[in-house]
Design a protein around this motif. Sequence first.
Motif, PDB file in Angstrom:
ATOM      1  N   ALA A   1       0.825  -1.202   0.000  1.00  0.00           N
ATOM      2  CA  ALA A   1       0.000   0.000   0.000  1.00  0.00           C
ATOM      3  C   ALA A   1       0.864   1.258   0.000  1.00  0.00           C
ATOM      4  N   ALA A   2       2.061   1.165   0.572  1.00  0.00           N
ATOM      5  CA  ALA A   2       2.971   2.313   0.587  1.00  0.00           C
ATOM      6  C   ALA A   2       3.393   2.674  -0.833  1.00  0.00           C
ATOM      7  N   ASN A   3       3.571   1.683  -1.701  1.00  0.00           N
ATOM      8  CA  ASN A   3       3.899   1.967  -3.096  1.00  0.00           C
ATOM      9  C   ASN A   3       2.753   2.680  -3.793  1.00  0.00           C
ATOM     10  N   LYS A   4       1.544   2.287  -3.474  1.00  0.00           N
ATOM     11  CA  LYS A   4       0.377   2.963  -4.052  1.00  0.00           C
ATOM     12  C   LYS A   4       0.332   4.414  -3.587  1.00  0.00           C
ATOM     13  N   ALA A   5       0.679   4.651  -2.326  1.00  0.00           N
ATOM     14  CA  ALA A   5       0.645   6.014  -1.777  1.00  0.00           C
ATOM     15  C   ALA A   5       1.653   6.933  -2.455  1.00  0.00           C
ATOM     16  N   ILE A   6       2.835   6.408  -2.791  1.00  0.00           N
ATOM     17  CA  ILE A   6       3.847   7.260  -3.434  1.00  0.00           C
ATOM     18  C   ILE A   6       3.742   7.251  -4.951  1.00  0.00           C
TER      19      ILE A   6
ATOM     20  N   ILE B   1      17.235  14.763  -3.208  1.00  0.00           N
ATOM     21  CA  ILE B   1      16.971  13.643  -2.310  1.00  0.00           C
ATOM     22  C   ILE B   1      16.261  14.062  -1.025  1.00  0.00           C
ATOM     23  N   TYR B   2      16.691  15.116  -0.383  1.00  0.00           N
ATOM     24  CA  TYR B   2      16.061  15.492   0.891  1.00  0.00           C
ATOM     25  C   TYR B   2      14.659  16.057   0.681  1.00  0.00           C
ATOM     26  N   ALA B   3      14.431  16.730  -0.418  1.00  0.00           N
ATOM     27  CA  ALA B   3      13.073  17.165  -0.757  1.00  0.00           C
ATOM     28  C   ALA B   3      12.198  15.946  -1.034  1.00  0.00           C
ATOM     29  N   LEU B   4      12.771  14.955  -1.678  1.00  0.00           N
ATOM     30  CA  LEU B   4      12.043  13.731  -1.967  1.00  0.00           C
ATOM     31  C   LEU B   4      11.670  12.989  -0.684  1.00  0.00           C
ATOM     32  N   LEU B   5      12.565  12.959   0.277  1.00  0.00           N
ATOM     33  CA  LEU B   5      12.261  12.311   1.564  1.00  0.00           C
ATOM     34  C   LEU B   5      11.066  12.969   2.236  1.00  0.00           C
ATOM     35  N   ARG B   6      11.038  14.298   2.242  1.00  0.00           N
ATOM     36  CA  ARG B   6       9.897  15.009   2.830  1.00  0.00           C
ATOM     37  C   ARG B   6       8.611  14.726   2.058  1.00  0.00           C
ATOM     38  N   HIS B   7       8.708  14.694   0.744  1.00  0.00           N
ATOM     39  CA  HIS B   7       7.536  14.425  -0.106  1.00  0.00           C
ATOM     40  C   HIS B   7       6.991  13.021   0.155  1.00  0.00           C
ATOM     41  N   PHE B   8       7.854  12.017   0.183  1.00  0.00           N
ATOM     42  CA  PHE B   8       7.401  10.649   0.464  1.00  0.00           C
ATOM     43  C   PHE B   8       6.766  10.568   1.849  1.00  0.00           C
ATOM     44  N   ALA B   9       7.373  11.221   2.826  1.00  0.00           N
ATOM     45  CA  ALA B   9       6.824  11.195   4.195  1.00  0.00           C
ATOM     46  C   ALA B   9       5.417  11.793   4.239  1.00  0.00           C
ATOM     47  N   ARG B  10       5.219  12.902   3.521  1.00  0.00           N
ATOM     48  CA  ARG B  10       3.878  13.504   3.479  1.00  0.00           C
ATOM     49  C   ARG B  10       2.875  12.563   2.807  1.00  0.00           C
TER      50      ARG B  10
END
Length: 101
Positions: free
Chosen positions: A12-17, A88-97
């Motif tokens: 489900a995490a893959n679906k979310a991102i 990469i760090y912007a991507l980490l924040r985006h995935f977390a959201r």
Amino acid sequence: MPSIKRCLNVSAANKAIGGVPTLRYFDFQSRGRGQVVRLLCEDAGIAYEGVRYSFEEYPEYKKNRISEMNPTANIPVIELNGRILTQIYALLRHFARQLGK
């Protein structure tokens, strides 16, 4: 030839991102910016494909494949649904959201 490894099962995490990302980074003995993204994927249960380049083979790939994806020819680079993500760090924040964290 870079080492390619498919990690985890689609969840489900893959679906979310929005899909299964391909992470391209240096095989740097568990250090570096690519490792942070890999750890996020592992902790969140996101299936991903890891492509690790050794320092010896990277210059060849930098001239061809990597420079096509990223104008600065730097890695780590993430491919997701045909998009190339380099910050990469912007991507980490985006995935977390997207994962609700």
